[in-house]
Enzyme design. Structure first.
Site, PDB file in Angstrom:
ATOM      1  N   ALA A  95       3.169  -1.264  -1.906  1.00  0.00           N
ATOM      2  CA  ALA A  95       1.573  -1.092  -2.107  1.00  0.00           C
ATOM      3  C   ALA A  95       1.289   0.209  -2.729  1.00  0.00           C
ATOM      4  O   ALA A  95       2.302   1.159  -2.653  1.00  0.00           O
ATOM      5  CB  ALA A  95       0.972  -1.417  -0.660  1.00  0.00           C
ATOM      6  N   LYS A  96       0.177   0.424  -3.146  1.00  0.00           N
ATOM      7  CA  LYS A  96      -0.367   1.621  -3.584  1.00  0.00           C
ATOM      8  C   LYS A  96      -1.660   1.573  -3.707  1.00  0.00           C
ATOM      9  O   LYS A  96      -2.415   0.408  -3.987  1.00  0.00           O
ATOM     10  CB  LYS A  96       0.396   2.280  -5.220  1.00  0.00           C
ATOM     11  CG  LYS A  96       0.144   3.528  -5.404  1.00  0.00           C
ATOM     12  CD  LYS A  96       1.333   4.374  -4.590  1.00  0.00           C
ATOM     13  CE  LYS A  96       1.499   5.960  -4.714  1.00  0.00           C
ATOM     14  NZ  LYS A  96       2.861   6.303  -4.318  1.00  0.00           N
TER      15      LYS A  96
END
Ligand code: NAD
Length: 418
Positions: free
Chosen positions: A105-106
């Site tokens: 994720a980011k």
């Protein structure tokens, strides 16, 4: 809304070629290319002036086949959905290379924290977390620090989420202060991991050469670069060039690293340190050395300067510091590159340890953290090296073969719902 196309960056092209080499079905590769979900939020924040400003924030879950989504949150004026998507994919492959049970994720907010007060940043963080709460959680998505987001920001994330659920939830975020469940060893974990990978590669690239004869240049003297310089110095390596955003220094006989750490801490930069020759960042990248460690920004070694790199070993402490074209040039010149998804994975490994400790409410000694980190990094390096040997490919290709193979296998055995 984010554009509904998959990431088209470096990670994407490496995924596609790894899929081909692994013989994966094209439709499976297509599934792996697409982010699982993307959330765009508007964040109204009361500024100190009393007026409201609306910021835009993003969170991308690239893939969660192997576990909850994991990745940093950045606050920066140049945050774009494309960049966040690309970085989320990198996290999927990074977690898979070191075999920790996370997906990628980011997230980020388009803002300039350098012109915001502490109170404004706190209100921005808390409202952002509240907007993200529909996808956050210790079993779902665990943020961490990234560009311009500190331990303090992580403490606000912990507190906001815990207030929402009504009890303290240590596993919702990593990179927290020690006082609220942060892990010992987290601050220098990335540098320790970089060192482990570099050390493993030394025997192959510089057989029989003692550390004292190996000249190292590091671009970037922030968290990763400065801790790495200290570790290398303690291990007897010769640091001959260092730089930061303001400029660089060089000393062929070896830089006094403790003095450089003090100089940078007191003046805010390494540039101008007495007793050293002044150089700029291009001279650092192209100067004589045995090991080059880009530890600053992405896109630093390009087709313009790759032919001038003199190092035999380049260790990607930063994310994507070498462009695709430059990577090809370095490969054709026989330069060994330890890729980012392997070299700088130590940070996410100790984030994983922090999450495990928080969930178990059982905290480890720093020595336990460091030795388990080293075990994972050495194991990951050996696995990648073995694939590179059997497939006769470079370490980057091998790292993607390992990572993509693991995520593809998790996807295959789970099956595609329904
Ligand atoms: P940081 O902000 O602490 O330090 C960045 C350093 O780079 C500073 O010394 C800065 O002056 C220097 N810099 C900035 N622009 C530069 C330029 N144009 N030329 C030369 N130097 C420049 O960041 P950090 O946490 O040390 O991270 C460094 C890199 O490592 C980033 O690419 C980051 O994504 C990557 N990384 C960090 C971690 C971590 O745990 N901190 C984990 C994985 C990857």
């Amino acid at each position: 809304m984010l554009p509904a196309t998959p990431s088209l960056g470096i990670a994407d092209s490496l995924l596609v070629s790894a899929g081909r080499m692994l013989g994966l079905p094209e439709d499976l590769v297509e599934i792996l290319r697409h982010p699982k979900r993307e959330l765009t939020v508007s964040i109204p924040v009361k500024m100190d002036s009393g007026t409201y400003r609306v910021f835009t924030g993003y969170r991308v879950h690239h893939n969660i086949a192997r576990g909850p989504a994991k990745g940093g949150l950045r606050f920066h004026p140049q945050v774009t959905p494309e960049e966040i998507r690309e970085l989320a994919a990198l996290m999927t492959w990074k977690c898979a290379v070191v075999n920790i049970p996370y997906g990628g994720a980011k997230g980020g907010v388009v803002c300039d924290p350098s012109v915001m007060s502490k109170g404004e940043i706190e209100r921005l963080t808390r409202r952002f977390v509240s907007e993200l709460s529909i996808i956050l959680g210790p079993d779902r998505d665990i943020p961490a620090p990234d560009v311009n987001t500190s331990e303090q920001v992580m403490a606000w994330i912990l507190d906001t989420y815990s207030m929402t659920v009504g009890h303290s939830m240590l596993g919702v975020v990593t990179g927290k202060p020690i006082a609220v469940g942060g892990s010992l060893g987290r601050r220098e974990a990335t540098s320790r991991g970089v060192f482990s990978a570099l050390h493993e590669a030394m025997a192959e690239v510089f057989p029989g050469k003692p550390a004292g004869e190996i000249r190292v240049a590091i671009q970037g003297f922030g968290n990763v670069g400065s801790n790495l310089a200290r570790i290398l110095h303690e291990e007897g390596f010769r640091l001959i060039a260092l730089s930061d955003v303001h400029g660089g220094i060089r000393s062929d006989s070896g830089i006094d690293v403790p003095a450089a750490l003090d100089y940078s801490a007191s003046g805010g930069s390494i540039a101008g340190m007495p007793g050293c020759e002044e150089i700029d960042n291009q001279q650092l990248l192209a100067g004589p050395c045995d090991i080059l460690v880009p530890a600053a920004l992405g896109g630093q070694i390009t087709e313009r300067n790759a032919r001038h790199v003199q190092a035999k070993l380049v260790v990607e402490a930063a994310n994507a510091p070498i462009t695709v074209e430059a990577d090809e040039i370095l490969r054709s010149r026989g330069v060994v590159v330890i890729p980012d998804i392997l070299a700088n994975a130590g940070g996410v490994v100790v984030s994983y340890f922090e999450w495990v400790q928080g969930l178990a409410s059982y905290f480890w000694t720093e020595q336990m953290v460091n030795s388990r980190l080293e075990e994972i990094m050495r194991g990951a390096y050996c696995s990648v090296r073995n694939i590179a040997d059997t497939q006769r490919c470079d370490l980057r290709t091998a790292a993607y073969l390992l990572a993509v193979g693991r995520v593809a296998e998790a996807t295959r055995v789970r099956g595609i719902f329904p």
